[in-house]
Design a protein around this motif. Structure first.
Motif, mmCIF file in Angstrom:
data_model
loop_
_atom_site.group_PDB
_atom_site.id
_atom_site.type_symbol
_atom_site.label_atom_id
_atom_site.label_comp_id
_atom_site.label_asym_id
_atom_site.label_seq_id
_atom_site.Cartn_x
_atom_site.Cartn_y
_atom_site.Cartn_z
ATOM 1 N N ASN A 111 0.830 -1.211 0.000
ATOM 2 C CA ASN A 111 0.000 0.000 0.000
ATOM 3 C C ASN A 111 0.862 1.257 0.000
ATOM 4 N N GLY A 112 1.873 1.273 0.867
ATOM 5 C CA GLY A 112 2.725 2.447 0.982
ATOM 6 C C GLY A 112 3.469 2.764 -0.299
ATOM 7 N N VAL A 113 4.004 1.731 -0.950
ATOM 8 C CA VAL A 113 4.736 1.938 -2.207
ATOM 9 C C VAL A 113 3.805 2.450 -3.301
ATOM 10 N N LEU A 114 2.606 1.869 -3.386
ATOM 11 C CA LEU A 114 1.638 2.313 -4.403
ATOM 12 C C LEU A 114 1.259 3.773 -4.200
ATOM 13 N N ALA A 116 2.913 6.185 -2.183
ATOM 14 C CA ALA A 116 4.014 7.140 -2.087
ATOM 15 C C ALA A 116 4.874 7.214 -3.345
ATOM 16 N N TYR A 117 5.212 6.057 -3.919
ATOM 17 C CA TYR A 117 6.176 6.040 -5.024
ATOM 18 C C TYR A 117 5.519 5.904 -6.398
ATOM 19 N N VAL A 118 4.460 5.122 -6.484
ATOM 20 C CA VAL A 118 3.778 4.990 -7.783
ATOM 21 C C VAL A 118 2.843 6.165 -8.012
ATOM 22 N N GLY A 119 2.308 6.720 -6.934
ATOM 23 C CA GLY A 119 1.442 7.893 -7.059
ATOM 24 C C GLY A 119 -0.027 7.567 -7.211
ATOM 25 N N VAL A 120 -0.414 6.339 -6.907
ATOM 26 C CA VAL A 120 -1.826 5.967 -6.975
ATOM 27 C C VAL A 120 -2.538 6.585 -5.776
ATOM 28 N N SER A 121 -3.757 7.076 -5.986
ATOM 29 C CA SER A 121 -4.510 7.650 -4.870
ATOM 30 C C SER A 121 -4.758 6.569 -3.820
ATOM 31 N N ALA A 122 -4.788 6.981 -2.566
ATOM 32 C CA ALA A 122 -4.901 6.030 -1.462
ATOM 33 C C ALA A 122 -6.160 5.183 -1.565
ATOM 34 N N LEU A 124 -7.860 4.260 -4.220
ATOM 35 C CA LEU A 124 -7.774 3.268 -5.291
ATOM 36 C C LEU A 124 -6.719 2.210 -4.990
ATOM 37 N N ALA A 125 -5.594 2.640 -4.429
ATOM 38 C CA ALA A 125 -4.521 1.697 -4.108
ATOM 39 C C ALA A 125 -4.997 0.673 -3.087
ATOM 40 N N THR A 126 -5.621 1.144 -2.003
ATOM 41 C CA THR A 126 -6.043 0.222 -0.952
ATOM 42 C C THR A 126 -7.288 -0.575 -1.350
ATOM 43 N N LEU A 127 -8.099 0.000 -2.242
ATOM 44 C CA LEU A 127 -9.236 -0.767 -2.771
ATOM 45 C C LEU A 127 -8.724 -1.937 -3.608
ATOM 46 N N ALA A 201 4.660 20.351 2.798
ATOM 47 C CA ALA A 201 5.473 19.496 3.665
ATOM 48 C C ALA A 201 6.764 19.080 2.967
ATOM 49 N N GLU A 202 6.656 18.762 1.685
ATOM 50 C CA GLU A 202 7.837 18.364 0.922
ATOM 51 C C GLU A 202 8.816 19.523 0.788
ATOM 52 N N PHE A 203 8.292 20.718 0.534
ATOM 53 C CA PHE A 203 9.154 21.899 0.434
ATOM 54 C C PHE A 203 9.786 22.249 1.771
ATOM 55 N N SER A 204 9.163 21.810 2.857
ATOM 56 C CA SER A 204 9.692 22.074 4.204
ATOM 57 C C SER A 204 10.739 21.054 4.620
ATOM 58 N N GLY A 205 11.033 20.111 3.749
ATOM 59 C CA GLY A 205 12.064 19.128 4.042
ATOM 60 C C GLY A 205 11.551 17.836 4.636
ATOM 61 N N VAL A 206 10.221 17.651 4.644
ATOM 62 C CA VAL A 206 9.656 16.411 5.174
ATOM 63 C C VAL A 206 9.850 15.286 4.158
ATOM 64 N N PRO A 207 10.400 14.145 4.557
ATOM 65 C CA PRO A 207 10.552 13.001 3.631
ATOM 66 C C PRO A 207 9.191 12.344 3.387
ATOM 67 N N VAL A 208 8.387 12.975 2.558
ATOM 68 C CA VAL A 208 6.989 12.602 2.382
ATOM 69 C C VAL A 208 6.827 11.129 2.012
ATOM 70 N N LYS A 209 7.586 10.655 1.043
ATOM 71 C CA LYS A 209 7.426 9.281 0.574
ATOM 72 C C LYS A 209 7.754 8.272 1.662
ATOM 73 N N LYS A 210 8.839 8.502 2.372
ATOM 74 C CA LYS A 210 9.229 7.576 3.444
ATOM 75 C C LYS A 210 8.181 7.568 4.560
ATOM 76 N N VAL A 211 7.669 8.738 4.891
ATOM 77 C CA VAL A 211 6.660 8.822 5.952
ATOM 78 C C VAL A 211 5.390 8.093 5.534
ATOM 79 N N LEU A 212 4.969 8.270 4.279
ATOM 80 C CA LEU A 212 3.756 7.610 3.809
ATOM 81 C C LEU A 212 3.899 6.089 3.830
ATOM 82 N N VAL A 213 5.056 5.598 3.417
ATOM 83 C CA VAL A 213 5.281 4.144 3.483
ATOM 84 C C VAL A 213 5.215 3.679 4.929
ATOM 85 N N SER A 214 5.841 4.446 5.832
ATOM 86 C CA SER A 214 5.825 4.091 7.248
ATOM 87 C C SER A 214 4.402 4.081 7.803
ATOM 88 N N VAL A 215 3.591 5.032 7.367
ATOM 89 C CA VAL A 215 2.197 5.124 7.820
ATOM 90 C C VAL A 215 1.417 3.871 7.433
#
Length: 318
Positions: A111-114, A116-122, A124-127, A201-215
């Motif tokens: 789910n996290g990879v789809l 954060a990295y593939v860019g699928v909406s949450a 649709l990805a989790t469905l 958040a991304e412009f503020s230096g937050v590692p958005v993709k890593k955080v989303l995968v962790s979530v």
């Protein structure tokens, strides 16, 4: 801590006290009987942990529709190990628990990879993940039930520690850890920032993709923990358990103050919301009323909690 956030918690406390008072008036001491309180304590944890799994995804502005499917798949993996290898031995129980958790973590990673990295909406990805995992679960079990677990494992879902149900202890521990993560660590701050505005958040230096995968990995882990309690309490596992819980986890999250658009949510509010829903269910059951009335009342309370602040804000502006 801002005043509006305090008011959300206060509103839930008032609703809870009103419900408890109302049911106590009609049911007398029966509502506070040991049997009823124990029933609530055993029924709340699995839904509660699943709600925490939904909550963490919603805070980031997403959603996790696969939590029930992940829990069932995790439960099936756990049950298969329990009934296939060294049946009843402590080693088999430990291996089974680890197997179930690993399965749920893998689903969380997907789910996290789809997202954060593939860019699928949450949604649709989790469905998609939900449908895939449900199909695999039914294929592996042929729709049948896996049952007959050792007593040591059954203790997890049915045992007591100093008079307190073990599932409740597990839920409270999970809630405490989640509360600390969300309110006392950078991970919680980052998650809320992503939910408020992922680009900012991304412009503020937050590692958005890593955080989303962790979530989503954390969400999967919680689903796996819930599955352990669920199959232990039922002494069985199958693909279709707890299907009605999915929308209830969303309801409990929003009722508990989680912003449906992301950016804010507190574990304390969600725990209060879960208690409110369980009190309604238990009270109506003791009154001998239909469970469908409970669902209607849940929805009415959710609408009221969402609408009343808007109306009060409108009146103040006028």
């Amino acid at each position: 801590m801002s005043f509006p956030k305090d008011r959300k918690i206060l509103r839930l406390v008032v609703i809870l006290l009103a419900l408890v008072g109302g049911f106590a008036l009609f049911l007398g001491k029966g509502f506070f009987s040991g049997a009823n309180l124990q029933s609530i304590a055993f029924q709340l944890p699995e839904l509660g942990i699943l709600t925490l799994a939904m909550m963490i995804a919603m805070i980031t502005g997403g959603i996790n529709l696969s939590i029930i499917a992940a829990a069932n798949m995790s439960g099936i993996a756990t049950a298969w190990v329990l009934t296939s290898f060294m049946v009843g031995s402590p080693v088999s129980i430990v291996v089974a628990l680890l197997s179930g958790v690993v399965v749920s973590l893998c689903i969380g990673v997907i789910n996290g990879v789809l997202v954060a990295y593939v860019g699928v909406s949450a949604i649709l990805a989790t469905l998609g993940t939900m449908t895939l995992v449900e199909g695999i679960s039914v294929l592996l079990t042929q729709g049948s039930v896996i049952s007959g677990f050792p007593s040591g494992f059954l203790f997890i879902g049915n045992g007591m520690i100093y008079g307190i149900p073990l599932p409740l202890v597990i839920f409270l521990f999970c809630a405490l850890v989640m509360g600390v993560l969300l309110e006392r660590t950078p991970f919680g701050v980052y998650s809320s920032m992503i939910g408020s505005n992922s680009k900012a958040a991304e412009f503020s230096g937050v590692p958005v993709k890593k955080v989303l995968v962790s979530v989503y990995v954390l969400s999967g882990l919680l689903a796996g923990i819930a599955s352990i309690i669920m199959i232990s309490r039922f002494n069985s596992a199958r693909a279709g358990y707890a299907s009605s819980y999915l929308l209830v986890t969303v309801l409990a999250s929003v009722l508990g103050g989680v912003n449906p658009d992301g950016g804010f949510g507190r574990v304390g509010g969600v725990v209060l919301a879960l208690i409110i829903l369980q009190v309604i269910s238990s009270g109506l059951n003791l009154l001998g009323l239909s469970s469908h009335l409970g669902l209607a009342l849940w929805g009415a309370i959710l609408i009221a909690v969402m609408v009343l602040p808007l109306l009060s804000g409108k009146n103040r502006s006028e």
